[in-house]
Design a protein around this motif. Structure first.
Motif, PDB file in Angstrom:
ATOM      1  N   LEU A 243      -0.023 -17.170  68.190  1.00 43.09           N
ATOM      2  CA  LEU A 243      -1.032 -16.938  67.158  1.00 43.09           C
ATOM      3  C   LEU A 243      -2.311 -16.325  67.736  1.00 43.09           C
ATOM      4  O   LEU A 243      -2.913 -15.442  67.115  1.00 43.09           O
ATOM      5  CB  LEU A 243      -1.344 -18.255  66.443  1.00 43.09           C
ATOM      6  N   LEU A 244      -2.710 -16.762  68.927  1.00 39.39           N
ATOM      7  CA  LEU A 244      -3.922 -16.215  69.540  1.00 39.39           C
ATOM      8  C   LEU A 244      -3.752 -14.747  69.893  1.00 39.39           C
ATOM      9  O   LEU A 244      -4.645 -13.917  69.642  1.00 39.39           O
ATOM     10  CB  LEU A 244      -4.286 -17.016  70.797  1.00 39.39           C
ATOM     11  N   VAL A 245      -2.615 -14.393  70.478  1.00 45.02           N
ATOM     12  CA  VAL A 245      -2.373 -12.996  70.863  1.00 45.02           C
ATOM     13  C   VAL A 245      -2.276 -12.115  69.626  1.00 45.02           C
ATOM     14  O   VAL A 245      -2.853 -11.018  69.578  1.00 45.02           O
ATOM     15  CB  VAL A 245      -1.094 -12.877  71.713  1.00 45.02           C
ATOM     16  N   ALA A 246      -1.547 -12.570  68.602  1.00 49.00           N
ATOM     17  CA  ALA A 246      -1.408 -11.788  67.374  1.00 49.00           C
ATOM     18  C   ALA A 246      -2.767 -11.590  66.702  1.00 49.00           C
ATOM     19  O   ALA A 246      -3.105 -10.476  66.274  1.00 49.00           O
ATOM     20  CB  ALA A 246      -0.434 -12.474  66.417  1.00 49.00           C
ATOM     21  N   PHE A 247      -3.557 -12.658  66.625  1.00 41.90           N
ATOM     22  CA  PHE A 247      -4.875 -12.561  65.996  1.00 41.90           C
ATOM     23  C   PHE A 247      -5.773 -11.605  66.767  1.00 41.90           C
ATOM     24  O   PHE A 247      -6.450 -10.756  66.182  1.00 41.90           O
ATOM     25  CB  PHE A 247      -5.513 -13.944  65.926  1.00 41.90           C
ATOM     26  N   GLY A 248      -5.763 -11.716  68.102  1.00 40.43           N
ATOM     27  CA  GLY A 248      -6.591 -10.840  68.919  1.00 40.43           C
ATOM     28  C   GLY A 248      -6.185  -9.386  68.773  1.00 40.43           C
ATOM     29  O   GLY A 248      -7.045  -8.496  68.670  1.00 40.43           O
ATOM     30  N   VAL A 250      -4.660  -7.945  66.212  1.00 38.05           N
ATOM     31  CA  VAL A 250      -5.036  -7.466  64.872  1.00 38.05           C
ATOM     32  C   VAL A 250      -6.533  -7.190  64.807  1.00 38.05           C
ATOM     33  O   VAL A 250      -6.972  -6.190  64.228  1.00 38.05           O
ATOM     34  CB  VAL A 250      -4.611  -8.504  63.805  1.00 38.05           C
ATOM     35  N   GLN A 251      -7.338  -8.044  65.420  1.00 36.28           N
ATOM     36  CA  GLN A 251      -8.781  -7.839  65.427  1.00 36.28           C
ATOM     37  C   GLN A 251      -9.173  -6.575  66.190  1.00 36.28           C
ATOM     38  O   GLN A 251     -10.181  -5.936  65.884  1.00 36.28           O
ATOM     39  CB  GLN A 251      -9.480  -9.052  66.054  1.00 36.28           C
ATOM     40  N   LEU A 252      -8.350  -6.207  67.156  1.00 38.43           N
ATOM     41  CA  LEU A 252      -8.609  -4.990  67.937  1.00 38.43           C
ATOM     42  C   LEU A 252      -8.070  -3.740  67.253  1.00 38.43           C
ATOM     43  O   LEU A 252      -8.186  -2.645  67.797  1.00 38.43           O
ATOM     44  CB  LEU A 252      -7.996  -5.127  69.330  1.00 38.43           C
ATOM     45  N   GLY A 253      -7.462  -3.896  66.096  1.00 35.76           N
ATOM     46  CA  GLY A 253      -7.009  -2.751  65.318  1.00 35.76           C
ATOM     47  C   GLY A 253      -5.563  -2.365  65.512  1.00 35.76           C
ATOM     48  O   GLY A 253      -5.138  -1.300  65.071  1.00 35.76           O
ATOM     49  N   ALA A 254      -4.776  -3.198  66.160  1.00 35.61           N
ATOM     50  CA  ALA A 254      -3.368  -2.884  66.387  1.00 35.61           C
ATOM     51  C   ALA A 254      -2.578  -2.987  65.081  1.00 35.61           C
ATOM     52  O   ALA A 254      -2.978  -3.684  64.144  1.00 35.61           O
ATOM     53  CB  ALA A 254      -2.777  -3.842  67.422  1.00 35.61           C
ATOM     54  N   SER A 255      -1.476  -2.272  65.022  1.00 40.14           N
ATOM     55  CA  SER A 255      -0.572  -2.380  63.885  1.00 40.14           C
ATOM     56  C   SER A 255      -0.099  -3.825  63.755  1.00 40.14           C
ATOM     57  O   SER A 255       0.194  -4.486  64.757  1.00 40.14           O
ATOM     58  CB  SER A 255       0.634  -1.455  64.088  1.00 40.14           C
ATOM     59  N   GLY A 256      -0.005  -4.325  62.529  1.00 41.96           N
ATOM     60  CA  GLY A 256       0.372  -5.711  62.316  1.00 41.96           C
ATOM     61  C   GLY A 256       1.739  -6.053  62.890  1.00 41.96           C
ATOM     62  O   GLY A 256       1.912  -7.083  63.546  1.00 41.96           O
ATOM     63  N   ALA A 257       2.731  -5.177  62.666  1.00 40.12           N
ATOM     64  CA  ALA A 257       4.081  -5.447  63.147  1.00 40.12           C
ATOM     65  C   ALA A 257       4.142  -5.387  64.672  1.00 40.12           C
ATOM     66  O   ALA A 257       4.811  -6.207  65.315  1.00 40.12           O
ATOM     67  CB  ALA A 257       5.068  -4.451  62.540  1.00 40.12           C
ATOM     68  N   ILE A 258       3.447  -4.421  65.272  1.00 40.40           N
ATOM     69  CA  ILE A 258       3.424  -4.306  66.736  1.00 40.40           C
ATOM     70  C   ILE A 258       2.702  -5.501  67.344  1.00 40.40           C
ATOM     71  O   ILE A 258       3.115  -6.035  68.382  1.00 40.40           O
ATOM     72  CB  ILE A 258       2.738  -2.992  67.165  1.00 40.40           C
ATOM     73  N   ALA A 259       1.614  -5.931  66.708  1.00 36.94           N
ATOM     74  CA  ALA A 259       0.879  -7.100  67.191  1.00 36.94           C
ATOM     75  C   ALA A 259       1.784  -8.332  67.175  1.00 36.94           C
ATOM     76  O   ALA A 259       1.801  -9.122  68.129  1.00 36.94           O
ATOM     77  CB  ALA A 259      -0.351  -7.341  66.320  1.00 36.94           C
ATOM     78  N   ALA A 260       2.560  -8.509  66.094  1.00 35.95           N
ATOM     79  CA  ALA A 260       3.456  -9.660  65.988  1.00 35.95           C
ATOM     80  C   ALA A 260       4.550  -9.601  67.041  1.00 35.95           C
ATOM     81  O   ALA A 260       4.868 -10.609  67.678  1.00 35.95           O
ATOM     82  CB  ALA A 260       4.073  -9.716  64.589  1.00 35.95           C
ATOM     83  N   ALA A 261       5.137  -8.420  67.248  1.00 37.96           N
ATOM     84  CA  ALA A 261       6.211  -8.269  68.232  1.00 37.96           C
ATOM     85  C   ALA A 261       5.700  -8.536  69.646  1.00 37.96           C
ATOM     86  O   ALA A 261       6.342  -9.242  70.433  1.00 37.96           O
ATOM     87  CB  ALA A 261       6.808  -6.872  68.143  1.00 37.96           C
ATOM     88  N   SER A 262       4.541  -7.993  69.977  1.00 42.08           N
ATOM     89  CA  SER A 262       3.955  -8.196  71.309  1.00 42.08           C
ATOM     90  C   SER A 262       3.637  -9.672  71.531  1.00 42.08           C
ATOM     91  O   SER A 262       3.919 -10.231  72.605  1.00 42.08           O
ATOM     92  CB  SER A 262       2.687  -7.358  71.464  1.00 42.08           C
ATOM     93  N   ALA A 263       3.061 -10.301  70.507  1.00 36.29           N
ATOM     94  CA  ALA A 263       2.730 -11.728  70.610  1.00 36.29           C
ATOM     95  C   ALA A 263       3.984 -12.566  70.778  1.00 36.29           C
ATOM     96  O   ALA A 263       3.996 -13.548  71.543  1.00 36.29           O
ATOM     97  CB  ALA A 263       1.959 -12.173  69.372  1.00 36.29           C
ATOM     98  N   ILE A 265       6.873 -11.675  72.209  1.00 38.53           N
ATOM     99  CA  ILE A 265       7.397 -11.506  73.563  1.00 38.53           C
ATOM    100  C   ILE A 265       6.565 -12.319  74.560  1.00 38.53           C
ATOM    101  O   ILE A 265       7.104 -13.032  75.424  1.00 38.53           O
ATOM    102  CB  ILE A 265       7.394 -10.022  73.960  1.00 38.53           C
ATOM    103  N   ILE A 266       5.249 -12.214  74.459  1.00 40.91           N
ATOM    104  CA  ILE A 266       4.356 -12.931  75.390  1.00 40.91           C
ATOM    105  C   ILE A 266       4.516 -14.434  75.238  1.00 40.91           C
ATOM    106  O   ILE A 266       4.616 -15.173  76.227  1.00 40.91           O
ATOM    107  CB  ILE A 266       2.895 -12.500  75.162  1.00 40.91           C
ATOM    108  N   SER A 267       4.561 -14.911  73.994  1.00 41.46           N
ATOM    109  CA  SER A 267       4.650 -16.357  73.772  1.00 41.46           C
ATOM    110  C   SER A 267       5.986 -16.917  74.243  1.00 41.46           C
ATOM    111  O   SER A 267       6.035 -18.002  74.842  1.00 41.46           O
ATOM    112  CB  SER A 267       4.445 -16.677  72.285  1.00 41.46           C
TER     113      SER A 267
END
Length: 283
Positions: A243-248, A250-263, A265-267
């Motif tokens: 949740l922290l990575v996805a929120f960060g 999105v706040q930085l302007g990343a695509s929502g789906a890419i932010a979720a996928a990246s978060a 993988i990291i989590s």
């Protein structure tokens, strides 16, 4: 669980096929009757779960899986009464609440992305395709719990890696080949914008089946050793990072789906690392 414990895994597979058939028939009937899509989806899911539960219950009684097992000698402090069973179980049950609760909150984070409209369609569709393949690795946990004392740990780990690696390869090919693109289009229709949004998400998530396989392998070792609390802690850490990575992002302007996928993988990577650390302490 009883069927797997007594070696009747084929009965579990047959029950899953019955569930798939019932879901398909329910959906077909709903389309014919022109039911509401949301109501039909819920009806199909419930019908599938009930049918599978009925089939495995009948199979367990017919195959003798419900008989009391022979007592075993073990150095582990296994549960001996209802209270100790609850103490063993609650970290596992609450872990699933955390996992799926976190993924529900993840959708709310995606809804606040700059491309929320397309992201809210792309992420569930992409993640649904990922789960179709990744969920094939989840039974690794049951295999390890069942065979921990029969096969060496090295062989069980090699088995988990081979299953996860094969499933990840399938997902990678599905996101990079023309045939894979056809599969994606058949799944979601001919919306070109949605397809283009999904493909990079699938490519990012190609490692998910491998991570899920390793996750379930380490969980299997910990559950087999009675260390369910370590699993619970790792789940909390992984979901918090998700949740922290996805929120960060999105706040930085990343695509929502890419932010979720990246978060995701990291989590998963961090959660697997925590599980491996807890397992190493037990060895």
């Amino acid at each position: 669980g009883l069927l797997i414990h007594t070696g009747h895994s084929q009965a579990v597979a047959k029950a899953s096929m019955v569930r798939l058939l019932i879901v398909a028939l329910t959906l077909w009937g709903g389309f014919v009757l022109k039911m509401s899509g949301a109501v039909l989806a819920g009806t199909a899911l419930i019908a599938g779960v009930l049918s599978e539960a009925l089939v495995v219950t009948i199979a367990a009684h017919r195959l003798g899986a419900t008989r009391l097992p022979r007592p075993i000698d073990s150095e582990l402090k296994l549960p001996t009464n209802l209270k100790s069973v609850w103490n063993f179980y609650w970290p596992l049950g609450s872990s699933m609440l955390v996992v799926w609760g976190g993924r529900a909150v993840l959708v709310g984070i995606i809804a606040r992305a700059q491309d929320a409209n397309i992201a809210l369609a792309a992420w569930p569709a992409a993640w649904g395709l990922v789960l179709v393949i990744a969920n094939a690795t989840r039974m690794v946990q049951q295999v390890i719990i069942k065979n921990r004392d029969r096969v060496s740990d090295r062989q069980l780990i090699a088995f988990a890696l081979s299953v996860g690696g094969f499933c990840s390869l399938l997902l990678f090919l599905g996101s990079t080949t023309p045939f894979g693109l056809q599969v994606v289009q058949s799944f979601i229709g001919n919306d070109e914008a949605l397809v283009e949004s999904i493909r990079p998400v699938l490519l990012l998530c190609a490692f998910v089946p491998l991570l899920v396989a390793v996750q379930n392998a380490t969980q299997g070792f910990l559950v087999g050793a009675g260390q369910t609390k370590g699993l619970n802690y790792a789940t909390w850490i992984g979901t918090t990072i998700l949740l922290l990575v996805a929120f960060g992002a999105v706040q930085l302007g990343a695509s929502g789906a890419i932010a979720a996928a990246s978060a995701m993988i990291i989590s998963l990577t961090i959660e697997v690392s925590c599980l491996a650390f807890n397992l190493r302490k037990q060895l």
